[in-house]
Design a protein around this motif. Structure first.
Motif, mmCIF file in Angstrom:
data_model
loop_
_atom_site.group_PDB
_atom_site.id
_atom_site.type_symbol
_atom_site.label_atom_id
_atom_site.label_comp_id
_atom_site.label_asym_id
_atom_site.label_seq_id
_atom_site.Cartn_x
_atom_site.Cartn_y
_atom_site.Cartn_z
ATOM 1 N N GLU A 1 0.659 -1.133 -0.234
ATOM 2 C CA GLU A 1 0.276 0.150 -0.428
ATOM 3 C C GLU A 1 0.804 1.483 -0.005
ATOM 4 O O GLU A 1 1.342 1.155 1.050
ATOM 5 C CB GLU A 1 -1.172 -0.376 1.293
ATOM 6 N N LEU A 2 0.078 1.566 -0.835
ATOM 7 C CA LEU A 2 1.309 2.803 -1.282
ATOM 8 C C LEU A 2 1.382 4.330 -0.350
ATOM 9 O O LEU A 2 1.963 4.899 0.698
ATOM 10 C CB LEU A 2 1.880 3.526 -2.756
ATOM 11 N N PHE A 3 0.131 4.773 -0.517
ATOM 12 C CA PHE A 3 -0.388 5.449 -0.379
ATOM 13 C C PHE A 3 -2.058 5.293 0.893
ATOM 14 O O PHE A 3 -1.838 4.131 0.193
ATOM 15 C CB PHE A 3 -0.911 7.007 -0.825
ATOM 16 N N ASP A 4 -3.062 6.331 1.398
ATOM 17 C CA ASP A 4 -4.112 5.479 1.591
ATOM 18 C C ASP A 4 -4.713 4.776 -0.041
ATOM 19 O O ASP A 4 -5.285 5.583 -0.691
ATOM 20 C CB ASP A 4 -4.565 6.735 1.768
ATOM 21 N N GLY A 5 -4.878 4.091 -0.518
ATOM 22 C CA GLY A 5 -6.326 2.918 -0.985
ATOM 23 C C GLY A 5 -5.288 2.698 -2.449
ATOM 24 O O GLY A 5 -5.872 2.564 -3.697
ATOM 25 N N VAL A 6 -4.047 3.419 -2.652
ATOM 26 C CA VAL A 6 -3.312 3.068 -3.604
ATOM 27 C C VAL A 6 -2.196 2.088 -3.339
ATOM 28 O O VAL A 6 -1.170 1.384 -2.506
ATOM 29 C CB VAL A 6 -2.305 4.222 -3.906
ATOM 30 N N GLN A 7 -2.587 0.622 -4.159
ATOM 31 C CA GLN A 7 -2.571 -0.372 -4.313
ATOM 32 C C GLN A 7 -1.073 -0.560 -5.348
ATOM 33 O O GLN A 7 -1.835 -0.560 -6.564
ATOM 34 C CB GLN A 7 -3.140 -1.549 -3.760
ATOM 35 N N LEU A 8 -0.067 -1.629 -4.747
ATOM 36 C CA LEU A 8 0.361 -2.315 -5.811
ATOM 37 C C LEU A 8 0.439 -3.835 -6.029
ATOM 38 O O LEU A 8 1.304 -4.139 -4.961
ATOM 39 C CB LEU A 8 2.274 -0.792 -5.363
ATOM 40 N N ASN A 9 0.694 -4.335 -6.831
ATOM 41 C CA ASN A 9 1.094 -5.740 -6.496
ATOM 42 C C ASN A 9 1.195 -5.881 -8.275
ATOM 43 O O ASN A 9 1.240 -5.310 -9.125
ATOM 44 C CB ASN A 9 -0.223 -6.151 -5.801
ATOM 45 N N VAL A 10 1.932 -7.531 -8.421
ATOM 46 C CA VAL A 10 1.904 -7.462 -9.900
ATOM 47 C C VAL A 10 0.248 -7.834 -10.448
ATOM 48 O O VAL A 10 1.028 -8.403 -11.922
ATOM 49 C CB VAL A 10 2.150 -9.716 -9.357
ATOM 50 N N ARG A 11 -0.228 -7.575 -10.528
ATOM 51 C CA ARG A 11 -1.338 -6.986 -11.300
ATOM 52 C C ARG A 11 -1.783 -6.279 -11.238
ATOM 53 O O ARG A 11 -2.633 -5.290 -12.213
ATOM 54 C CB ARG A 11 -3.393 -7.906 -11.216
ATOM 55 N N GLY A 12 -1.054 -4.698 -11.261
ATOM 56 C CA GLY A 12 -0.930 -3.338 -11.185
ATOM 57 C C GLY A 12 -0.862 -2.546 -10.179
ATOM 58 O O GLY A 12 -0.779 -3.124 -8.853
ATOM 59 N N LEU A 13 -1.339 -1.049 -10.900
ATOM 60 C CA LEU A 13 -1.841 -0.546 -10.268
ATOM 61 C C LEU A 13 -2.114 0.273 -9.982
ATOM 62 O O LEU A 13 -3.424 0.032 -10.497
ATOM 63 C CB LEU A 13 -0.267 0.781 -10.196
ATOM 64 N N TYR A 14 -3.133 -0.346 -8.602
ATOM 65 C CA TYR A 14 -4.105 0.222 -8.094
ATOM 66 C C TYR A 14 -4.775 1.347 -7.440
ATOM 67 O O TYR A 14 -4.405 2.406 -6.232
ATOM 68 C CB TYR A 14 -5.494 -0.888 -7.523
ATOM 69 N N PHE A 15 -5.854 2.577 -8.266
ATOM 70 C CA PHE A 15 -6.349 4.147 -8.028
ATOM 71 C C PHE A 15 -7.206 3.971 -6.860
ATOM 72 O O PHE A 15 -8.234 2.827 -7.512
ATOM 73 C CB PHE A 15 -5.569 4.670 -8.563
ATOM 74 N N PRO A 16 -8.184 4.491 -6.507
ATOM 75 C CA PRO A 16 -9.031 4.899 -5.585
ATOM 76 C C PRO A 16 -9.738 5.507 -7.340
ATOM 77 O O PRO A 16 -8.878 6.882 -7.541
ATOM 78 C CB PRO A 16 -9.133 5.923 -4.479
ATOM 79 N N ALA A 17 -10.705 4.875 -7.187
ATOM 80 C CA ALA A 17 -11.478 5.549 -8.759
ATOM 81 C C ALA A 17 -12.551 6.922 -8.190
ATOM 82 O O ALA A 17 -13.401 6.772 -7.071
ATOM 83 C CB ALA A 17 -12.083 5.282 -9.690
ATOM 84 N N PRO A 18 -12.546 8.473 -8.777
ATOM 85 C CA PRO A 18 -13.660 9.459 -7.712
ATOM 86 C C PRO A 18 -15.585 9.264 -8.099
ATOM 87 O O PRO A 18 -15.163 8.655 -10.162
ATOM 88 C CB PRO A 18 -12.894 10.534 -8.781
ATOM 89 N N ILE A 19 -16.001 9.284 -7.644
ATOM 90 C CA ILE A 19 -17.318 9.122 -8.406
ATOM 91 C C ILE A 19 -17.867 10.591 -7.752
ATOM 92 O O ILE A 19 -17.732 10.990 -6.734
ATOM 93 C CB ILE A 19 -17.606 8.323 -7.630
ATOM 94 N N THR A 20 -17.858 10.782 -9.643
ATOM 95 C CA THR A 20 -19.035 12.176 -9.565
ATOM 96 C C THR A 20 -20.787 12.177 -9.263
ATOM 97 O O THR A 20 -21.127 11.409 -9.384
ATOM 98 C CB THR A 20 -18.854 13.166 -10.805
ATOM 99 N N GLY A 21 -20.612 12.902 -7.986
ATOM 100 C CA GLY A 21 -22.335 13.205 -8.124
ATOM 101 C C GLY A 21 -22.937 14.838 -8.284
ATOM 102 O O GLY A 21 -22.606 15.250 -9.205
#
Lengths: 365, 396
Positions: free
Chosen positions: B162-182
């Protein structure tokens, strides 16, 4: 009047501006920004170079014959030393490797003779290298004549294939490039547009698409009964691609020749080909030698792309060896080895091109 | 006198093959003839070959069902879409990696190029080591290195870093939180564009005032502040209409969020690191080409160092930099086709690879692929030539 003609002895410069301390003050700590950057840089170097050297040399394994010989936690160079023959010669039959070695030796001698300036008759050696040597090289590698055993091109591989692709690519692209460059500057509109279109098309597409074209389209272009060697197809693609780049380099040289040279040649009554061959091209080519070397460096690196159409150059051989289950976890070692090979070639060539540039720089612009 | 003249002109009338004009005409006719004959020969062979292999010509295959999936698509795509759609999926992926690569390479290249000119000995040495290392190693090898030797060694999704809050790094790639607009997020978008327009006017005004009065106004910083403040205020006023969708571990893989696949990261890393080495050299030569007297003159006028750089050195350096920089951008776009070696689904990989293998339409597919790169190249060089002309030094 108190007057002293005697010169006072020169005092040494203050210690803070000479010697190692002065050097440090001037080059590393001349302002607080620089001091901070120096500290960061030193920290970065200390944390990377040390472990890197340790991995690559101090705790690495060099000798042995299988993965089990790699007992320490550093690099496993055993992988490279065991496979080195394959990386250099590909799948060339072991009994015939002496032919490649002779060729390598000849090539090295010729290159040395061409690079060292005191060699007599460099012009003739260059001519020999560009014309007769490729023929000798072909018969040595391919065989099937003079009592040499025939070695099919699909057995060629490794560093030797990389060199074949690069050298053939550049040697064949040179004459085509000259013709294209002359054509692009010609007064004949048809010739000019043909050459311009050819150059722009090949320069505008990636080499991969040219190689794809060579591997899937060329067989469609020729009569069905003719067989068409895969290596030859790739070479044709590379030469077409490369001659477009070469043409632009040479065009630059042609443009740098003052108009007076053309006019003088025409005033002497020389025909077009004599004018070009005796006056313009020798000067133009001399100017663009650095450019040609740079094109060669680019081509040398690009030869690694033949991996994508299934030819086994040095990168492809290593890439294949890495996936061997008998050698788990040696990918880094393999890539570092290939990187080192390419780096040595490219770096020395770029240094050579820089030295020519300095030598040809007469100072006036 | 007259007869002699006549004789002279009769003699000087060149033979047909010695008249340069007629000779060049003949040569060109021969040339066109040869090219046409050669083309006919090739077309004839191709037709015969295609017929004997039972391959039909034409672009009909583009509307057939593709029947395969693609790892990364910017527009909706699954196996039921057509082969024609794979072309656009690949094209968009090529443009995505080229666009990101150009930006990263430019930033990195400018930093390294300036660092190479630094007075700090260590920094400039490190920059030259960077340039000499990465420029002399084939790009394909660098892509392999990042993909197989670095990114494949990352931990499995279960043990992600876990690089930052919610940012995950693993062999499948880098995962970011996605913005959901209201609801109400549209106001923020409107505010953003409005502040951009205002900034343009402000920068023009500042430039005009400086040209007329010589007074300086930090228009770029001011417009930066304007965008931040205006967007921030609208965001708060409309009730913070933005939530984040965090990637969550479900089973063996992460779900939700934005996933940057390792193929994209490896390609992007290699492309930008490789191209940055060339850009650094271009930037260095551009800055070195600016006469030292220019810097001296501007400091004699009392300009601070930062403004000397921005108003005197960089505009002049850009003239030298832009043409070779253009070629580097083009190289980067063309080099992105190496994606096919690690399976990033770019145009060459998806269209000239999978689609070609499935349909066997080699000529159409390769021609379309080449046409795309050719068009891109021509467009970029047209744009850059226009820009170059605008920036070029106007002399006599």
């Amino acid at each position: 009047m108190l007057h002293n003609d005697q010169k006072l002895p020169d005092l040494p410069a203050p210690i803070s501006s000479t010697g190692p301390i002065g050097w440090l003050r001037e080059n590393l700590f001349d302002s607080w920004v620089n001091s901070v950057m120096t500290v960061i840089a030193v920290y970065f170097i200390a944390t990377t170079i040390g472990p890197l050297l340790n991995w690559a040399f101090f705790s690495a394994d060099f000798l042995g014959d299988s993965k089990d010989s790699c007992t320490s936690d550093g690099a496993c160079w055993v992988f490279v030393t065991v496979r080195i023959n394959q990386f250099i010669y590909g799948f060339y039959p072991e009994a015939e490797i002496w032919r490649i070695n002779i060729l390598f030796g000849m090539f090295a001698l010729l290159i040395a003779a061409l690079v060292i300036e005191r060699t007599p008759h460099r012009g003739w050696i260059a001519l020999f290298t560009l014309t007769i040597f490729p023929i000798i090289a072909f018969y040595l590698l391919y065989g099937d004549a003079f009592g040499l055993e025939k070695v099919e091109t699909h057995k060629w591989g490794g560093l030797m294939l990389t060199l074949v692709l690069a050298v053939v690519g550049i040697v064949a692209a040179l004459p085509f490039g000259i013709l294209l460059a002359l054509g692009r500057r010609s007064h004949m509109p048809v010739a000019r547009s043909f050459c311009t279109i050819f150059i722009e098309v090949w320069r505008g597409v990636p080499l991969i698409s040219v190689l794809f074209m060579a591997s899937v389209m060329f067989p469609l272009f020729i009569p069905e009964e003719m067989s068409f060697d895969k290596l030859l197809r790739a070479l044709i693609g590379i030469v077409m691609f490369q001659s477009a780049y070469m043409a632009e380099v040479i065009r630059g040289g042609l443009q740098a020749i003052p108009k007076g040279q053309y006019e003088a040649g025409e005033a002497m009554g020389l025909s077009y080909w004599k004018l070009m061959g005796l006056i313009i091209l020798p000067q133009a080519l001399k100017i663009v030698i650095p450019g040609i070397v740079n094109t060669f460096i680019a081509l040398f690196k690009d030869t690694s792309l033949v991996l994508i159409i299934g030819l086994f150059d040095v990168l492809a051989t290593v890439q294949a060896a890495i996936t061997d289950p008998a050698w788990p976890r040696v990918s880094t070692e393999g890539y570092v080895f290939v990187a080192f090979v390419f780096w040595v070639f490219c770096f020395s060539m770029s240094r050579y091109s820089q030295s020519i540039e300095r030598k040809l720089n007469t100072g006036h612009r | 006198m007259m007869p002699e003249d006549n004789k002279y002109s009769a003699n000087s009338k060149p033979k047909f093959w010695n008249d340069p004009e007629k000779r060049s005409l003949l040569f060109q006719v021969l040339m066109v003839g040869t090219v046409i004959l050669f083309a006919l020969y090739i077309i004839n062979n191709t037709m015969n070959n295609l017929e004997s292999r039972g391959i039909s010509t034409g672009f009909g295959f583009l509307s057939q069902n593709a029947g395969f999936d693609i790892l990364l698509t910017l527009i909706p795509f699954d196996a039921t879409y057509s082969f024609g759609r794979t072309f656009f999926v690949g094209l968009l992926n090529t443009m995505l990696v080229s666009f990101l690569g150009v930006i990263l390479a430019t930033i990195l290249g400018f930093i390294i190029g300036v660092a190479r000119l630094s007075h700090n000995w260590l920094i400039s040495r490190m920059a030259s080591v960077y340039v000499e290392t990465f420029r002399n190693i084939p790009l394909l090898l660098q892509i392999f290195f990042w993909y197989f030797a670095v990114l494949q060694l990352l931990p499995s999704p279960r043990e992600s870093i876990e690089l930052f809050d919610g940012v995950q790094l693993n062999v499948r790639g880098l995962y970011f939180p996605a913005p959901i607009t209201g609801d109400g997020f549209g106001w923020v978008v409107i505010a953003f564009f409005a502040s951009l327009v205002m900034s343009v006017f402000m920068i023009r005004w500042a430039k005009k005032r400086q040209d007329e009065t010589g007074q300086f106004f930090p228009a770029y910083w001011a417009s930066f502040g304007l965008v931040i403040v205006l967007c921030g205020l609208t965001y708060l006023a409309s009730g913070s209409p933005l939530t984040w969708e965090y990637p969550e571990l479900k089973g063996f893989n992460f779900k939700g969020g934005i996933n940057v696949i390792p193929e994209l990261s490896a390609l992007l890393l290699a492309l930008s690191i490789y191209t940055a080495a060339f850009i650094a050299e271009i930037v260095r030569s551009g800055i070195e080409a600016v006469d030292k007297g220019q810097t001296e003159a501007s400091s004699a006028l009392g300009l601070p160092r930062s403004r000397t750089l921005r108003l005197v050195v960089i505009p002049q350096a850009m003239r030298v930099v832009i043409p070779p920089l253009t070629s580097q951008y083009l190289n980067l776009i063309k080099n992105s086709s190496l994606a096919t070696a690690i399976g990033y689904p770019d145009l060459v990989s998806v269209f000239a690879g999978t689609t070609l293998n499935q349909t066997g339409q080699a000529i159409e597919v390769i021609a379309m692929t080449m046409a795309v790169y050719l068009t891109l190249s021509l467009l970029v060089s047209l744009f850059m030539n226009w820009y170059n002309k605008r920036m070029a030094l106007v002399e006599r």
